[in-house]
Scaffold this active site. Structure first.
Site, PDB file in Angstrom:
ATOM      1  N   ALA A  75      39.458  33.813  39.865  1.00 26.09           N
ATOM      2  CA  ALA A  75      40.559  33.011  40.411  1.00 26.09           C
ATOM      3  C   ALA A  75      40.519  31.585  39.866  1.00 26.09           C
ATOM      4  O   ALA A  75      39.444  31.025  39.621  1.00 26.09           O
ATOM      5  CB  ALA A  75      40.489  32.982  41.937  1.00 26.09           C
ATOM      6  N   ILE A  76      41.702  31.039  39.729  1.00 20.16           N
ATOM      7  CA  ILE A  76      41.889  29.649  39.298  1.00 20.16           C
ATOM      8  C   ILE A  76      42.747  28.966  40.364  1.00 20.16           C
ATOM      9  O   ILE A  76      43.710  29.572  40.865  1.00 20.16           O
ATOM     10  CB  ILE A  76      42.637  29.610  37.930  1.00 20.16           C
ATOM     11  CG1 ILE A  76      41.823  30.291  36.816  1.00 20.16           C
ATOM     12  CG2 ILE A  76      43.050  28.200  37.550  1.00 20.16           C
ATOM     13  CD1 ILE A  76      40.688  29.474  36.244  1.00 20.16           C
ATOM     14  N   GLU A 108      39.006  46.218  39.476  1.00 20.18           N
ATOM     15  CA  GLU A 108      40.194  46.715  40.167  1.00 20.18           C
ATOM     16  C   GLU A 108      41.164  45.564  40.341  1.00 20.18           C
ATOM     17  O   GLU A 108      40.749  44.432  40.590  1.00 20.18           O
ATOM     18  CB  GLU A 108      39.875  47.226  41.587  1.00 20.18           C
ATOM     19  CG  GLU A 108      39.139  48.527  41.650  1.00 20.18           C
ATOM     20  CD  GLU A 108      37.652  48.301  41.836  1.00 20.18           C
ATOM     21  OE1 GLU A 108      37.258  47.159  42.154  1.00 20.18           O
ATOM     22  OE2 GLU A 108      36.891  49.263  41.634  1.00 20.18           O
ATOM     23  N   ASN A 113      49.899  43.173  40.780  1.00 22.34           N
ATOM     24  CA  ASN A 113      49.430  41.900  40.209  1.00 22.34           C
ATOM     25  C   ASN A 113      49.625  41.913  38.684  1.00 22.34           C
ATOM     26  O   ASN A 113      48.689  42.098  37.902  1.00 22.34           O
ATOM     27  CB  ASN A 113      47.969  41.644  40.580  1.00 22.34           C
ATOM     28  CG  ASN A 113      47.555  40.201  40.311  1.00 22.34           C
ATOM     29  OD1 ASN A 113      48.242  39.470  39.592  1.00 22.34           O
ATOM     30  ND2 ASN A 113      46.434  39.789  40.877  1.00 22.34           N
ATOM     31  N   TYR A 120      44.241  40.796  31.620  1.00 25.63           N
ATOM     32  CA  TYR A 120      43.187  41.759  31.271  1.00 25.63           C
ATOM     33  C   TYR A 120      43.579  42.569  30.025  1.00 25.63           C
ATOM     34  O   TYR A 120      42.736  42.825  29.168  1.00 25.63           O
ATOM     35  CB  TYR A 120      42.895  42.700  32.453  1.00 25.63           C
ATOM     36  CG  TYR A 120      42.477  41.978  33.719  1.00 25.63           C
ATOM     37  CD1 TYR A 120      41.621  40.876  33.659  1.00 25.63           C
ATOM     38  CD2 TYR A 120      42.918  42.383  34.975  1.00 25.63           C
ATOM     39  CE1 TYR A 120      41.242  40.201  34.814  1.00 25.63           C
ATOM     40  CE2 TYR A 120      42.538  41.718  36.131  1.00 25.63           C
ATOM     41  CZ  TYR A 120      41.709  40.630  36.039  1.00 25.63           C
ATOM     42  OH  TYR A 120      41.335  39.964  37.178  1.00 25.63           O
TER      43      TYR A 120
HETATM   44  C1  COA Z   1      44.960  35.746  37.319  1.00 24.11           C
HETATM   45  C2  COA Z   1      44.614  34.268  37.101  1.00 24.11           C
HETATM   46  C3  COA Z   1      43.106  34.096  37.192  1.00 24.11           C
HETATM   47  C4  COA Z   1      45.081  33.869  35.676  1.00 24.11           C
HETATM   48  O1  COA Z   1      44.664  32.532  35.428  1.00 24.11           O
HETATM   49  P1  COA Z   1      45.521  31.489  34.574  1.00 24.11           P
HETATM   50  O2  COA Z   1      44.623  30.386  34.200  1.00 24.11           O
HETATM   51  O3  COA Z   1      46.766  31.141  35.278  1.00 24.11           O
HETATM   52  O4  COA Z   1      45.895  32.375  33.289  1.00 24.11           O
HETATM   53  P2  COA Z   1      46.011  31.867  31.785  1.00 24.11           P
HETATM   54  O5  COA Z   1      46.794  30.614  31.717  1.00 24.11           O
HETATM   55  O6  COA Z   1      44.647  31.864  31.178  1.00 24.11           O
HETATM   56  O7  COA Z   1      46.882  33.027  31.152  1.00 24.11           O
HETATM   57  C5  COA Z   1      46.243  34.153  30.597  1.00 24.11           C
HETATM   58  C6  COA Z   1      47.228  35.306  30.539  1.00 24.11           C
HETATM   59  O8  COA Z   1      47.563  35.713  31.862  1.00 24.11           O
HETATM   60  C7  COA Z   1      48.928  36.130  31.869  1.00 24.11           C
HETATM   61  N1  COA Z   1      49.705  35.178  32.673  1.00 24.11           N
HETATM   62  C8  COA Z   1      49.303  33.968  33.163  1.00 24.11           C
HETATM   63  N2  COA Z   1      50.281  33.415  33.899  1.00 24.11           N
HETATM   64  C9  COA Z   1      51.322  34.273  33.848  1.00 24.11           C
HETATM   65  C10 COA Z   1      52.622  34.275  34.439  1.00 24.11           C
HETATM   66  N3  COA Z   1      53.056  33.261  35.212  1.00 24.11           N
HETATM   67  N4  COA Z   1      53.424  35.341  34.207  1.00 24.11           N
HETATM   68  C11 COA Z   1      52.998  36.383  33.454  1.00 24.11           C
HETATM   69  N5  COA Z   1      51.777  36.447  32.872  1.00 24.11           N
HETATM   70  C12 COA Z   1      50.949  35.410  33.084  1.00 24.11           C
HETATM   71  C13 COA Z   1      49.387  36.096  30.447  1.00 24.11           C
HETATM   72  O9  COA Z   1      49.038  37.323  29.837  1.00 24.11           O
HETATM   73  C14 COA Z   1      48.550  34.973  29.895  1.00 24.11           C
HETATM   74  O10 COA Z   1      48.450  35.041  28.502  1.00 24.11           O
HETATM   75  P3  COA Z   1      49.512  34.176  27.617  1.00 24.11           P
HETATM   76  O11 COA Z   1      49.435  32.777  28.130  1.00 24.11           O
HETATM   77  O12 COA Z   1      48.997  34.327  26.233  1.00 24.11           O
HETATM   78  O13 COA Z   1      50.830  34.819  27.857  1.00 24.11           O
HETATM   79  C15 COA Z   1      45.342  33.343  38.113  1.00 24.11           C
HETATM   80  O14 COA Z   1      46.704  33.628  38.050  1.00 24.11           O
HETATM   81  C16 COA Z   1      44.870  33.495  39.541  1.00 24.11           C
HETATM   82  O15 COA Z   1      43.912  32.862  39.974  1.00 24.11           O
HETATM   83  N6  COA Z   1      45.585  34.334  40.311  1.00 24.11           N
HETATM   84  C17 COA Z   1      45.251  34.544  41.742  1.00 24.11           C
HETATM   85  C18 COA Z   1      43.999  35.364  41.901  1.00 24.11           C
HETATM   86  C19 COA Z   1      44.109  36.708  41.207  1.00 24.11           C
HETATM   87  O16 COA Z   1      45.115  37.403  41.284  1.00 24.11           O
HETATM   88  N7  COA Z   1      43.003  37.093  40.534  1.00 24.11           N
HETATM   89  C20 COA Z   1      42.902  38.353  39.855  1.00 24.11           C
HETATM   90  C21 COA Z   1      42.466  39.392  40.830  1.00 24.11           C
HETATM   91  S1  COA Z   1      42.363  41.008  40.080  1.00 24.11           S
END
Ligand code: COA
Length: 149
Positions: A75-76, A108, A113, A120
């Site tokens: 998570a971020i 998982e 999501n 991934y």
């Molecule tokens: C999932 C999570 C960790 C991604 O972190 P992030 O720093 O925002 O992601 P990044 O900026 O590194 O983006 C990486 C990839 O994620 C996907 N992504 C990120 N934001 C996105 C959005 N708003 N819509 C669609 N895809 C998205 C894309 O594939 C992206 O690659 P790209 O930038 O080349 O298109 C973050 O959204 C989060 O904390 N979510 C809530 C917790 C969660 O769901 N964790 C996963 C549980 S399985």
């Protein structure tokens, strides 16, 4: 001040800030006790935090059992999303898991999501099976994903 981003292993003093990330990210957040147990009582667990200017803004964890790494959480903080930090955090986790002997990584994720699944897939994960009714808050299915490290 220049932005500094640091990855490091999680410690007990990080739990408060990790809980902030956790509560801002999940509908079923883990408790303080759960993190404490992961740090002190689970010999398979490895947790990494991402700091921005000394503040924890993301974290991830994995259980490494023999050659398989099972991701527990990633998570971020919302205000730091969309800056490739989740991507960097996962790459760090994959690197550390590999160094510790893992050859495959699984996780998982909720079937709805799409953001996490997209992240991934970009990292090479493939779809495995579904775990039906995996999430207790809304009985949502989990998609299992895996990758060779
Ligand atoms: C999932 C999570 C960790 C991604 O972190 P992030 O720093 O925002 O992601 P990044 O900026 O590194 O983006 C990486 C990839 O994620 C996907 N992504 C990120 N934001 C996105 C959005 N708003 N819509 C669609 N895809 C998205 C894309 O594939 C992206 O690659 P790209 O930038 O080349 O298109 C973050 O959204 C989060 O904390 N979510 C809530 C917790 C969660 O769901 N964790 C996963 C549980 S399985």
């Amino acid at each position: 001040m220049e932005d500094s981003y640091v990855f490091r292993y999680m410690r007990e003093k990080d739990i408060d800030q990790v809980l902030e990330v956790e509560h801002a990210s999940f509908t079923l957040p883990w408790t303080r006790e759960a993190f404490y147990n992961e740090l002190y009582n689970n010999k398979f667990a490895v947790y990494i935090v991402l700091e921005h200017n000394k503040r924890v803004i993301g974290y991830c964890g994995v259980w490494i059992v023999v050659d398989e790494a099972h991701v527990t959480n990633v998570a971020i903080l919302p205000e730091f999303r969309g800056k490739k930090l989740g991507d960097a955090l996962m790459r760090k986790l994959m690197e550390v898991a590999q160094e510790l002997g893992a050859r495959t990584m699984t996780l998982e994720t909720r079937v709805t999501n799409e953001i996490a699944q997209s992240l991934y897939r970009k990292l090479g994960f493939q779809n495995g099976g579904l775990r039906k009714n995996y999430y207790s808050d809304n009985q949502e299915d989990a998609l299992v994903m895996w990758v060779n490290l």
